[in-house]
Design a protein around this motif. Structure first.
Motif, PDB file in Angstrom:
ATOM      1  N   ARG A 188      48.838  52.033  32.513  1.00  0.00           N
ATOM      2  CA  ARG A 188      49.054  51.055  33.581  1.00  0.00           C
ATOM      3  C   ARG A 188      50.305  51.366  34.399  1.00  0.00           C
ATOM      4  O   ARG A 188      50.444  50.885  35.527  1.00  0.00           O
ATOM      5  CB  ARG A 188      49.153  49.656  32.970  1.00  0.00           C
TER       6      ARG A 188
ATOM      7  N   GLY B   3      41.022  44.414  30.432  1.00  0.00           N
ATOM      8  CA  GLY B   3      40.894  43.241  31.288  1.00  0.00           C
ATOM      9  C   GLY B   3      39.481  43.124  31.835  1.00  0.00           C
ATOM     10  O   GLY B   3      38.644  44.024  31.686  1.00  0.00           O
ATOM     11  N   ASN B   4      39.206  42.001  32.493  1.00  0.00           N
ATOM     12  CA  ASN B   4      37.877  41.760  33.051  1.00  0.00           C
ATOM     13  C   ASN B   4      37.612  42.765  34.163  1.00  0.00           C
ATOM     14  O   ASN B   4      38.441  42.954  35.065  1.00  0.00           O
ATOM     15  CB  ASN B   4      37.803  40.337  33.603  1.00  0.00           C
TER      16      ASN B   4
ATOM     17  N   LYS C 104      35.801  42.453  36.684  1.00  0.00           N
ATOM     18  CA  LYS C 104      35.804  41.791  37.984  1.00  0.00           C
ATOM     19  C   LYS C 104      37.214  41.722  38.553  1.00  0.00           C
ATOM     20  O   LYS C 104      37.410  41.908  39.764  1.00  0.00           O
ATOM     21  CB  LYS C 104      35.197  40.388  37.844  1.00  0.00           C
ATOM     22  N   ASP C 105      38.181  41.488  37.687  1.00  0.00           N
ATOM     23  CA  ASP C 105      39.570  41.486  38.162  1.00  0.00           C
ATOM     24  C   ASP C 105      40.010  42.889  38.585  1.00  0.00           C
ATOM     25  O   ASP C 105      40.737  43.050  39.577  1.00  0.00           O
ATOM     26  CB  ASP C 105      40.485  40.962  37.058  1.00  0.00           C
ATOM     27  N   LEU C 106      39.574  43.884  37.847  1.00  0.00           N
ATOM     28  CA  LEU C 106      39.916  45.263  38.227  1.00  0.00           C
ATOM     29  C   LEU C 106      39.247  45.638  39.544  1.00  0.00           C
ATOM     30  O   LEU C 106      39.835  46.367  40.358  1.00  0.00           O
ATOM     31  CB  LEU C 106      39.482  46.219  37.112  1.00  0.00           C
TER      32      LEU C 106
ATOM     33  N   GLN D 255      38.546  43.526  42.006  1.00  0.00           N
ATOM     34  CA  GLN D 255      39.307  42.861  43.064  1.00  0.00           C
ATOM     35  C   GLN D 255      40.608  43.593  43.361  1.00  0.00           C
ATOM     36  O   GLN D 255      41.030  43.708  44.515  1.00  0.00           O
ATOM     37  CB  GLN D 255      39.594  41.404  42.656  1.00  0.00           C
ATOM     38  N   LYS D 256      41.213  44.146  42.318  1.00  0.00           N
ATOM     39  CA  LYS D 256      42.452  44.900  42.533  1.00  0.00           C
ATOM     40  C   LYS D 256      42.183  46.178  43.303  1.00  0.00           C
ATOM     41  O   LYS D 256      43.002  46.597  44.128  1.00  0.00           O
ATOM     42  CB  LYS D 256      43.100  45.192  41.181  1.00  0.00           C
TER      43      LYS D 256
ATOM     44  N   SER E  37      41.903  45.166  46.915  1.00  0.00           N
ATOM     45  CA  SER E  37      43.204  44.828  47.509  1.00  0.00           C
ATOM     46  C   SER E  37      44.051  46.063  47.763  1.00  0.00           C
ATOM     47  O   SER E  37      44.851  46.086  48.705  1.00  0.00           O
ATOM     48  CB  SER E  37      43.947  43.852  46.597  1.00  0.00           C
TER      49      SER E  37
ATOM     50  N   TYR F 277      33.263  50.569  39.791  1.00  0.00           N
ATOM     51  CA  TYR F 277      33.269  49.313  39.036  1.00  0.00           C
ATOM     52  C   TYR F 277      32.003  48.502  39.272  1.00  0.00           C
ATOM     53  O   TYR F 277      31.650  47.642  38.455  1.00  0.00           O
ATOM     54  CB  TYR F 277      34.500  48.488  39.408  1.00  0.00           C
TER      55      TYR F 277
ATOM     56  N   TYR G  42      29.436  41.227  44.336  1.00  0.00           N
ATOM     57  CA  TYR G  42      30.583  42.118  44.488  1.00  0.00           C
ATOM     58  C   TYR G  42      30.229  43.341  45.320  1.00  0.00           C
ATOM     59  O   TYR G  42      31.088  43.904  46.004  1.00  0.00           O
ATOM     60  CB  TYR G  42      31.092  42.529  43.109  1.00  0.00           C
TER      61      TYR G  42
END
Length: 1201
Positions: free
Chosen positions: A926, A955-956, A958-960, A962-963, A966, A976, A992
């Motif tokens: 990370r 981690g989820n 979906k969160d990855l 979204q990252k 962004s 993903y 998504y």
């Protein structure tokens, strides 16, 4: 390290041979059949003489079983099956007209040279009958040692008489009453001081030779049969937990005992003097993963043989096949892995090796082979003729040409070099790392080279212009050859092959030493006498113009390069003394330009560090010299200045067991900026440091320039007053003065760094390095145990402010390897190696063995270092190492390997892991900007069953995702989508995908838009087909359409290739043609009216298909996922986008993450997938050993192109 190369040579009329044995100097080879003994010459392989006994002699004396040579090669003793010893005198004819002559190639007007092949006579002089029976025999210096059938060892003199003082009765309390104490194999070593024994009950043992007086209280296992003046006692030491031994062999240099076992394996032991026992160091095991049927296919290990330099062990099995192992158990080559024909039963049948021996300097392996069908007597008569002809090819004696690394004979020459150099009998294989070859400082092209300028000849006349073309090094170029070459990539798989000069090989074969200079521009070789060197820029060989000078000295102990000079230790045969010499490569090879210093004894090992020359003599003494480059008006010379003698306290070792001695700057906690010495003794790597009481030698740590200038002046002044140091008109040699004997330096043994050490590498980078952890480490090769790196733990900023730091300065980390390392690229974190590959010839060829090819291999080891540091809670040091290597092109791939290996180990573990490493690895990754792509690339190369464990820690997804949006990583976000498709409902992946589609349209990334278009249409078509059958659209991600379009990570970390292949599950899967027609149809919609009309048509179809014919257009009708209106909205968005036709199986793509416009040709076979309704993305675990090899060998260099 030894490998096979080229076609094997089969000797004529040797089909009945069951044993082949070489004499002491390996120039003569004896072959044995049931009734004939023959002697062959080594090069060329011609039969000199043979003796065949008649049927009456065979009936009375018995058939031949085994033979041994007398050490002086004047006698051969043959054992028969009726317990007779037959004595054959080997005599040479003295008449000149009866000698066999070998005439060389005619080098135009050069004088013809010839080498005599001795003409021998075999005379059966006598025979001796052993009444107690013969189990086995071996040759010693003074006599023959026999093991009889009544449990005795007895000696027989070479004249056939029994040595009455050498009759030993073997008894042991370790053997039970039912065990057979007869010895079936015996070997002797004077360096170890005893016999290696194999009893008929299968127990391996070692019997040391020592004498004790009768007054000493001993309970010996061996007692003398007749009482001599003193009684011989010996305690037999057995190998624990081994009772199935078949044969044995002794490694004198490493003091190892090797035993072949009946269960296909082998065991290698060493002697422990402190415990007076035999300890197993390692086992020779064919891995069940690579050779699953080895135990049933191979059988017992019945034949083992060490190479002449004791670095490789050859083994053969009872049911066929043979293998080569390194001294500490790394498998180098195995005949079970040969690519044999699956259809031709003859070509796919392994042969049985009944006997083997190595040729001179190990350049050939002689095998006495036979067909596995020899014992099958029930062969069909109709196929008898063809079967016999096939068996004839497998029966006989074959010579396998071998290629060996210079590490085997000259380890000090490559300890700091980043290249692979292999030597065969007549050529050199050079494999460079990431360096520029044949490129001068100004990057200008050198003039073209003519074909007739490949050897410098310093004799008079123009004979040098008529050299044959076969002396040219092999090349793929045609016409004019230019010296400039492009920089070689790290993963380059090409060899630079250079043929050795035939004129030198004709009288000086075999080649014993080879070395390359620091600039990788010159190569020096040394054979039986003299030396020669080669310029890679000019492509010329330099030989001695005066052949008398060439034949006057023999290189022994080492061959090195220093400051464009050749440094050799040699024996001067004219003056009968040992010397150190230096030759400048720009001058003629002539002794008038040499600098010579006398040494007291033979040099066994020597090494260089900068200009410091360290030598180890046969008397066990260590001497230090300094090499000073001296210039004058007409020549350059490298003077040898004696500095001091080094004494090591409390260290007594056999000099022949020292394989490496090198100066180094490696330090421990107790050292104070002193130079240390690394010493490899029988595989145990010792670190020697200066004794605190000894005087420091300040000149060793001073700069080479200051030392060179000061010493040059003093040396030059001393030469003016010393007549022996001046080169006069009579070409007297520049001899150094006698070294002062009172200068001594004391060292002491500090610690044993490692055991089972085969090779050692140290970086030669001086000054500050951008990757100090890698360039200041010590790399160790440990055979079957892989590699190890002695890594420096550099002080962190917070540790530099405090005076109390209890952290160790270095740590030893293991590295798992799937190749045998031959060189280390220190800054690139890559190891280089070589391996065998075989090509089977046509079945019509009169040869049964395949053609052997040598391939270059490589492996990245950075992730192993990071993993071991994280395992030891040294995360800050791991981050320092990784941060310094973050600009490597394959750094992201190293992180993927790190994550994948830890994930598979912990996710598939059947036991609970108290201190899991995966969370630490994830937090570590990370910290780097490639975190998101590393996670998804690793997931796509991992089985679906491991995904929940991975994303529970990462981690989820979906969160990855979204990252990724962004941060603008659209290609990574597309990957993903595949993860979400297999872990979430179809509606989630569609949602998504819509978000990614909008982001890709806004950013103008049309490639991602095109891929998402096909993905969404595949979802729509799959749902339509499910609705047409009246079924409910499945929300399971396992049965939905799959998009495998993103970022094939089999390539380099920042070298991505995009491959779009639509995979469908259930009915209609694989209907790519129809999908392409839809894309092409929408590509023709140029006007808005046509788009609206087509949208209505598609919307109507989607209402019916998705809704299942009920509640058309309603999201709830028929249970359709997402409803028809939602789908029509997506289709309308796609219809407004112009999408080009998607290419076929091979496409030229652009690197997304590279700032420069670099394109790659990407083929579809880089990733193996499986189209299955139950596997989702179809990954089969890309990070297997084979895939890692594919990456290491083929992909490393692709990012550098």
């Amino acid at each position: 390290m030894y490998l096979m190369s080229g076609w094997p040579q089969t000797l004529a009329n040797t089909s009945r041979v069951h044993q082949v044995v070489a004499n002491t100097d390996r120039t003569l080879f004896a072959t044995l059949t049931a009734d004939e003994l023959a002697i062959w010459y080594y090069r060329p392989s011609v039969k000199i003489v043979g003796h065949r006994r008649d049927a009456a002699s065979v009936d009375s004396l018995g058939a031949n079983l085994a033979l041994v040579w007398r050490p002086d090669s004047t006698l051969i003793v043959v054992q028969t099956d009726k317990h007779f010893l037959l004595y054959y005198d080997v005599r040479q004819k003295q008449s000149p007209d009866q000698l066999l002559l070998r005439t060389p190639i005619n080098f135009s007007s050069l004088s013809l040279m010839s080498q005599q092949i001795p003409s021998l006579v075999l005379i059966l002089s006598s025979s001796t009958h052993i009444s107690s029976g013969i189990m086995c025999l071996m040759a010693a210096e003074e006599e023959i040692v026999l093991a009889t059938k009544n449990g005795e060892l007895c000696g027989v003199n070479w004249d056939g008489t029994i040595d009455q003082s050498f009759i030993w009765k073997l008894t042991s309390k370790s053997l039970s009453a039912t065990d057979d104490i007869n010895v079936i194999d015996i070997k002797y070593s004077s360096m170890i001081g005893g016999f290696a024994l194999v009893f008929s009950c299968g127990r391996p043992a070692f019997m040391p030779l020592h004498h004790s007086s009768p007054s000493e209280p001993t309970t010996p296992d061996v007692m003398a049969g007749s009482p001599p003046q003193f009684e011989f006692n010996s305690m037999i030491q057995f190998v624990a937990d081994v009772d199935n031994a078949c044969c044995c062999a002794i490694n004198h240099k490493y003091q190892l005992l090797a035993y072949g076992l009946a269960n296909t394996d082998g065991v290698v032991c060493c002697l422990d003097d402190t415990q007076n026992a035999i300890i197993v160091t390692h086992r020779l095991i064919l891995s069940a993963d690579t050779f699953p049927d080895a135990s049933s296919r191979a059988g017992a290990m019945t034949c083992i043989q060490w190479t002449p330099d004791s670095t490789v062990l050859a083994t053969a099995w009872q049911k066929g096949g043979f293998a080569l192992w390194s001294v500490f158990g790394a498998l180098l080559s195995c005949s079970f892995s040969w690519h044999l024909s699956p259809t031709d039963t003859f070509k796919s049948t392994h042969f049985i090796v009944s006997s083997m021996t190595f040729g001179k300097e190990g350049y050939h392996l002689w095998l006495a082979t036979k067909s596995v069908n020899n014992n099958n007597n029930n062969t069909d008569s109709s196929n008898g003729s063809s079967s016999n002809s096939e068996d004839c090819l497998l029966n006989g004696v074959s010579k396998l040409p071998m290629v060996k690394s210079i590490i085997a004979s000259n380890p000090s020459s490559s300890i700091r070099e980043e290249f692979v150099l292999l030597i065969s009998e007549d050529r050199l294989f050079i494999g460079f790392g990431a360096v520029n070859v044949n490129q001068d400082n100004n990057n200008k092209l050198s003039p073209p080279i003519n074909n007739n300028d490949f050897i410098d000849n310093y004799s008079t006349g123009n004979n040098a212009n008529n050299i044959a073309d076969d002396i040219m090094p092999s090349t793929n170029c045609s016409g004019k050859i230019f010296c400039e070459q492009q920089p070689i990539a790290v993963g380059n798989l090409q060899w630079i092959i250079t043929n050795m000069p035939q004129r030198y090989l004709l009288t000086n074969w075999p080649i014993r030493y080879a070395a390359i200079d620091d600039m990788n521009q010159h190569i020096a070789i040394a054979g039986r006498t003299g030396l020669a060197h080669y310029s890679m820029a000019q492509r010329k060989w330099k030989l001695f113009g005066n052949e008398t000078q060439e034949k006057d000295f023999e290189v022994c102990g080492g061959l090195l390069w220093c400051l464009d000079h050749i440094v050799v230790s040699c024996y001067n045969m004219m003056d009968a003394r040992y010397e150190l010499r230096t030759y400048y490569h720009k001058h003629k090879l002539d002794n008038q330009f040499a600098r010579i210093i006398k040494v007291d004894n033979e040099v066994l090992v020597m090494s260089l560090m900068n200009t410091n020359l360290l030598t180890y003599l046969i008397d066990g003494s260590i001497h230090l010299y300094e090499l000073v480059n001296h210039y004058d008006s007409y020549m350059s010379s490298l003077h040898i200045i004696y500095k001091t003698e080094i004494l090591v306290n409390n260290l007594i070792v056999p000099p022949e067991c020292v394989t490496l001695l090198v100066l180094t700057k490696l330090q421990t906690e107790s050292s104070k900026e002193q130079l240390s010495i690394l010493m490899n003794i029988c595989g145990r790597l010792l670190l020697l440091e200066r004794d605190a009481d000894s005087q420091q030698l300040s000149t060793l740590n001073s700069s080479s320039s200051t030392s060179s200038s000061s010493n040059s002046n003093s040396y030059n002044n001393s030469n003016n007053n010393d007549n022996n140091n001046i080169i006069d008109s009579n070409n007297r040699q520049n001899m150094s003065r006698e070294p002062p004997k009172d200068q001594k330096m004391f060292y002491k043994k500090v610690s044993i760094l490692a055991s089972g050490v085969e090779n050692v590498w140290l970086s030669n980078i001086n000054g500050k390095s951008d990757r100090p952890h890698l360039t200041e480490s010590l790399y160790i090769s440990c055979g079957c145990h892989g590699m190890a790196v002695w890594l420096p733990l550099l002080p962190l900023p917070e540790q530099q402010t405090t005076s109390h730091s209890f952290m160790s300065k270095r740590i030893m980390l293991p590295i798992a390897t799937h190749i045998y390392p031959l060189a280390i690229l220190f800054r690139d974190a890559v190891m280089l190696g070589a391996e065998n590959d075989t090509v089977l010839g046509s079945k019509h060829l009169p040869i049964a063995l395949p053609f052997s090819v040598i391939s270059r291999t490589s492996q990245v080891y950075l992730h192993h270092i990071l993993r071991e540091l994280l395992r030891r809670n040294l995360g800050l040091h791991a981050w320092e190492v990784a941060n310094s290597c973050s600009n490597l092109p394959y750094f992201p791939h190293s992180l993927e390997l790190l994550l994948h290996e830890v994930l598979e180990e912990e996710a598939t573990s059947s036991q609970p892991i108290p201190d899991a490493l995966l969370p630490r690895v994830v937090d570590f990754i990370r910290e780097f900007p490639v975190f998101l792509q590393t996670i998804v690339h690793c997931a796509r190369k991992t089985e679906l069953a491991l995904w929940p464990h991975l994303f529970s820690i990462v981690g989820n997804p979906k969160d990855l995702f979204q990252k990724c949006l962004s941060e603008g990583q659209l290609e990574t976000a597309a990957s993903y989508i595949i993860v979400l498709q297999n872990m979430e409902k179809t509606s989630v992946s569609r949602q998504y995908a819509t978000l990614l589609l909008d982001a890709a349209r806004n950013s103008g990334c049309l490639t991602v838009v095109k891929d998402l278009a096909r993905f969404l249409r595949a979802i729509d078509q799959s749902e339509s087909e499910s609705g047409a059958h009246g079924g409910r659209t499945s929300t399971s991600s396992m049965n939905g359409p799959l998009l495998s379009s993103q970022l094939s990570t089999d390539s380099m970390g920042d070298s991505y290739a995009t491959h779009v292949s639509l995979q469908k599950s259930g009915a209609g899967r694989g209907d790519t043609d129809a999908d392409d027609e839809v894309l092409h149809h929408h590509q023709q919609q140029q006007h808005q009216q046509q788009q609206q009309y087509n949208m209505k048509q598609i919307n109507g179809d989607n209402h019916n298909s998705v809704g299942g014919g009920v509640g058309s257009g309603s999201s709830a009708g028929g249970g359709g996922v997402g409803g028809g209106n939602n789908t029509s909205l997506l289709v309308s968005r796609l219809n407004s986008i112009k999408i080009s036709a998607f290419p076929g199986t091979t496409t030229r793509l652009t690197d997304y993450n590279n700032t420069s416009d670099v394109s790659y040709n990407f083929k579809l076979n880089t990733t193996t997938t499986t189209s299955s309704s139950n596997t989702g993305i179809g990954n089969t675990g890309a990070h297997t050993t084979a895939d890692t090899k594919l990456y290491d060998q083929n992909v490393i260099g692709r990012s550098n192109q």
